[in-house]
Every structure is written in structure tokens, then in C-alpha cells.
Design a protein around this motif. Structure first.
Motif, PDB file in Angstrom:
ATOM      1  N   ALA A   1      -5.184   3.229 -74.780  1.00  0.00           N
ATOM      2  CA  ALA A   1      -3.735   3.167 -74.588  1.00  0.00           C
ATOM      3  C   ALA A   1      -3.089   4.289 -75.378  1.00  0.00           C
ATOM      4  CB  ALA A   1      -3.218   1.811 -75.051  1.00  0.00           C
ATOM      5  N   ALA A   2      -2.120   4.933 -74.774  1.00  0.00           N
ATOM      6  CA  ALA A   2      -1.395   6.021 -75.428  1.00  0.00           C
ATOM      7  C   ALA A   2      -0.079   5.481 -75.967  1.00  0.00           C
ATOM      8  CB  ALA A   2      -1.143   7.158 -74.441  1.00  0.00           C
ATOM      9  N   ASP A   3       0.366   6.033 -77.079  1.00  0.00           N
ATOM     10  CA  ASP A   3       1.628   5.631 -77.683  1.00  0.00           C
ATOM     11  C   ASP A   3       2.743   6.554 -77.220  1.00  0.00           C
ATOM     12  OD1 ASP A   3       0.498   3.518 -79.132  1.00  0.00           O
ATOM     13  OD2 ASP A   3      -0.134   4.874 -80.729  1.00  0.00           O
ATOM     14  N   TYR A   4       3.898   5.962 -76.925  1.00  0.00           N
ATOM     15  CA  TYR A   4       5.062   6.695 -76.441  1.00  0.00           C
ATOM     16  C   TYR A   4       6.284   6.327 -77.277  1.00  0.00           C
ATOM     17  CZ  TYR A   4       2.442   7.627 -72.130  1.00  0.00           C
ATOM     18  OH  TYR A   4       1.500   8.037 -71.203  1.00  0.00           O
ATOM     19  N   THR A   5       7.128   7.317 -77.517  1.00  0.00           N
ATOM     20  CA  THR A   5       8.437   7.068 -78.120  1.00  0.00           C
ATOM     21  C   THR A   5       9.460   7.083 -76.996  1.00  0.00           C
ATOM     22  OG1 THR A   5       7.787   8.121 -80.189  1.00  0.00           O
ATOM     23  CG2 THR A   5      10.155   7.925 -79.762  1.00  0.00           C
ATOM     24  N   ILE A   6      10.280   6.056 -76.940  1.00  0.00           N
ATOM     25  CA  ILE A   6      11.277   5.963 -75.876  1.00  0.00           C
ATOM     26  C   ILE A   6      12.307   7.076 -76.057  1.00  0.00           C
ATOM     27  CG2 ILE A   6      13.065   4.505 -74.866  1.00  0.00           C
ATOM     28  CD1 ILE A   6      11.279   2.088 -75.741  1.00  0.00           C
ATOM     29  N   ASP A   7      12.574   7.797 -74.974  1.00  0.00           N
ATOM     30  CA  ASP A   7      13.437   8.983 -75.014  1.00  0.00           C
ATOM     31  C   ASP A   7      14.909   8.593 -74.926  1.00  0.00           C
ATOM     32  OD1 ASP A   7      14.439  11.525 -75.043  1.00  0.00           O
ATOM     33  OD2 ASP A   7      13.793  12.030 -73.023  1.00  0.00           O
ATOM     34  N   LYS A   8      15.387   7.959 -75.978  1.00  0.00           N
ATOM     35  CA  LYS A   8      16.804   7.590 -76.059  1.00  0.00           C
ATOM     36  C   LYS A   8      17.654   8.815 -76.376  1.00  0.00           C
ATOM     37  CE  LYS A   8      20.475   5.067 -76.504  1.00  0.00           C
ATOM     38  NZ  LYS A   8      21.380   6.147 -76.762  1.00  0.00           N
ATOM     39  N   GLU A   9      17.130   9.703 -77.211  1.00  0.00           N
ATOM     40  CA  GLU A   9      17.888  10.897 -77.610  1.00  0.00           C
ATOM     41  C   GLU A   9      18.217  11.770 -76.408  1.00  0.00           C
ATOM     42  OE1 GLU A   9      19.129  11.305 -80.660  1.00  0.00           O
ATOM     43  OE2 GLU A   9      18.228   9.361 -81.083  1.00  0.00           O
ATOM     44  N   GLY A  10      17.306  11.876 -75.467  1.00  0.00           N
ATOM     45  CA  GLY A  10      17.539  12.681 -74.273  1.00  0.00           C
ATOM     46  C   GLY A  10      18.305  11.941 -73.184  1.00  0.00           C
ATOM     47  N   GLN A  11      18.753  10.716 -73.507  1.00  0.00           N
ATOM     48  CA  GLN A  11      19.483   9.877 -72.551  1.00  0.00           C
ATOM     49  C   GLN A  11      18.670   9.618 -71.278  1.00  0.00           C
ATOM     50  OE1 GLN A  11      22.527   8.159 -73.005  1.00  0.00           O
ATOM     51  NE2 GLN A  11      21.910   8.690 -75.063  1.00  0.00           N
ATOM     52  N   HIS A  12      17.386   9.296 -71.492  1.00  0.00           N
ATOM     53  CA  HIS A  12      16.511   8.930 -70.385  1.00  0.00           C
ATOM     54  C   HIS A  12      16.060   7.480 -70.504  1.00  0.00           C
ATOM     55  CE1 HIS A  12      15.909  13.428 -70.387  1.00  0.00           C
ATOM     56  NE2 HIS A  12      16.411  13.161 -69.195  1.00  0.00           N
TER      57      HIS A  12
ATOM     58  N   ILE B   1      16.849  -2.868 -68.011  1.00  0.00           N
ATOM     59  CA  ILE B   1      16.371  -1.877 -68.975  1.00  0.00           C
ATOM     60  C   ILE B   1      15.594  -0.784 -68.258  1.00  0.00           C
ATOM     61  CG2 ILE B   1      14.917  -1.532 -71.003  1.00  0.00           C
ATOM     62  CD1 ILE B   1      15.537  -4.402 -71.794  1.00  0.00           C
ATOM     63  N   SER B   2      15.917   0.456 -68.584  1.00  0.00           N
ATOM     64  CA  SER B   2      15.211   1.616 -68.042  1.00  0.00           C
ATOM     65  C   SER B   2      14.604   2.371 -69.209  1.00  0.00           C
ATOM     66  CB  SER B   2      16.193   2.507 -67.279  1.00  0.00           C
ATOM     67  OG  SER B   2      15.522   3.609 -66.726  1.00  0.00           O
ATOM     68  N   LEU B   3      13.282   2.537 -69.189  1.00  0.00           N
ATOM     69  CA  LEU B   3      12.571   3.177 -70.297  1.00  0.00           C
ATOM     70  C   LEU B   3      11.785   4.380 -69.812  1.00  0.00           C
ATOM     71  CD1 LEU B   3      10.980   0.034 -71.990  1.00  0.00           C
ATOM     72  CD2 LEU B   3      13.130   1.144 -72.568  1.00  0.00           C
ATOM     73  N   GLU B   4      12.013   5.513 -70.455  1.00  0.00           N
ATOM     74  CA  GLU B   4      11.170   6.690 -70.248  1.00  0.00           C
ATOM     75  C   GLU B   4      10.675   7.103 -71.621  1.00  0.00           C
ATOM     76  OE1 GLU B   4      11.920  11.271 -69.099  1.00  0.00           O
ATOM     77  OE2 GLU B   4      12.570   9.815 -67.578  1.00  0.00           O
ATOM     78  N   GLY B   5       9.361   7.176 -71.773  1.00  0.00           N
ATOM     79  CA  GLY B   5       8.786   7.502 -73.068  1.00  0.00           C
ATOM     80  C   GLY B   5       8.060   8.820 -73.067  1.00  0.00           C
ATOM     81  N   VAL B   6       8.069   9.463 -74.231  1.00  0.00           N
ATOM     82  CA  VAL B   6       7.348  10.726 -74.447  1.00  0.00           C
ATOM     83  C   VAL B   6       6.086  10.407 -75.225  1.00  0.00           C
ATOM     84  CG1 VAL B   6       7.448  13.033 -75.431  1.00  0.00           C
ATOM     85  CG2 VAL B   6       9.531  11.988 -74.477  1.00  0.00           C
TER      86      VAL B   6
END
Length: 192
Positions: free
Chosen positions: A23-34, A184-189
Motif C-alpha cells: 500500500a502506498a501512502d498519500y497526502t490529501i491535496d487540500k492545498e491545491g484545492q483538489h 467528500i472528494s479526495l485526491e491524494g499525492v
């Protein structure tokens, strides 16, 4: 002979490990408004008031080969609620409803992910809101994953649920407003 056996064991272990996806870890891209945590609640049974939370952060882990191993962790600042009406926001933040001075944070930590289809799952976790922790299940949809134009990798999901406000010690503003819909809409980096 011992060297050959050890070499074979090392090679076999390396091949086995390489074949196992992690499993890969992702940070939710809140700063980029995604990423968004939006809500809606009935207004007198005639329409809906829509809003969002502006200040929150989170992470998730994801492995497409093993979606049941996924995890998510979100913390939001309850005072960051926004419904595009300052007086209403002030009232929602008051002791009458969220009481953000006493309960400044809400959190969600997943405890179980159950795949329900090729790109869907039920994500259950502990939601703490208004000082009360209850299990909540979101209906989640996997949107996709891949490389982005900046050299990173991303994955995205949508999830919805309906909360009974009384379960969290919050009395809704009227008979038609005892439940709150979350979208909820989540896009993670992906972490490097």
C-alpha cells in the motif's frame, strides 16, 4: 553448498517481496484545492443549504491490488464551516449546533474497508464530532490513479454518507433537518 542455498533463499525472498504490492501512502491535496468535504441539510423541507469545511487535512494509504488494506485519516477544524452566509455560519458554529469553541476538531479514522465492486467499497470508521465518537460507513468510489504533470503520482476517490445529527448530540434546526449529507472528494499525492 551452503553458499548456494543461502543465495537461492535470498533470491527467492527478493522475488517474493517484489511480487507483493505494498500500500502506498498519500497526502490529501487540500492545498491545491483538489479535495473537498461538502455537506447539505434540508431547509424547512423546501430546499437544501449547502456548505463546506475549509480547514482540514488528511492522509490515506491505497493499494489497488488489495483495497481492503486501505486506510484513511482526516482531521478538520469545525470553525472552518462555510455556507456562504455569515450569520448562518455563526449560528451553526454556536452552542446551538456544532459548539466549535468546545469541540474545535472533528476526526475520521477508518477501521474497515469492504470492497463492493470493481471501483466501489464501504469504508467504515470512527467519526468523532461534537465530542461523540460513533462508527460511520461511507459509500466510496475509486476514481483512478496515475502520474500527474508535475512528476508525482495521484489517486482519487469520492465518498458519501448521511449522518443522524442526534447520534452526535446535535439537535437539528427543524423536523426536516435531523440528518446531514456528507459528500467528500479526495485526491491524494503519493509520498516519495
Amino acid at each position: 553448498m551452503l553458499k548456494k542455498t543461502l543465495a537461492a533463499l535470498a533470491l527467492g525472498t527478493a522475488l517474493l517481496t517484489a511480487g507483493q504490492a505494498m500500500a502506498a501512502d498519500y497526502t490529501i491535496d487540500k492545498e491545491g484545492q483538489h479535495a473537498f468535504i461538502d455537506w447539505k441539510i434540508s431547509h424547512l423541507g423546501y430546499s437544501f443549504v449547502h456548505g463546506t469545511f475549509k480547514d482540514w487535512k488528511g492522509t490515506f494509504s491505497w493499494d489497488a491490488a488489495k483495497p481492503a488494506d486501505s486506510k484513511i485519516d482526516i482531521t478538520l477544524q469545525t470553525a472552518s464551516l462555510f455556507s456562504n452566509h455569515a450569520e448562518r455560519d455563526k449560528h451553526i458554529a454556536s452552542k446551538d449546533f456544532l459548539d466549535v469553541a468546545k469541540y474545535p476538531e472533528a476526526t475520521f479514522k477508518s477501521t474497515k474497508v469492504v470492497p463492493t465492486g470493481d471501483k466501489t467499497a464501504d469504508v467504515t470508521g470512527d467519526l468523532t464530532l461534537h465530542g461523540v465518537t460513533k462508527p460511520v460507513t461511507f459509500k466510496a468510489t475509486f476514481n483512478g490513479e496515475g502520474k500527474d504533470p508535475w512528476g508525482g503520482e495521484r489517486a482519487g476517490f469520492n465518498a458519501t454518507t448521511t449522518l443522524n445529527l442526534n447520534d452526535f448530540g446535535i439537535k437539528g434546526p427543524g423536523p426536516t433537518a435531523q440528518t446531514l449529507d456528507l459528500d467528500i472528494s479526495l485526491e491524494g499525492v503519493k509520498a516519495k
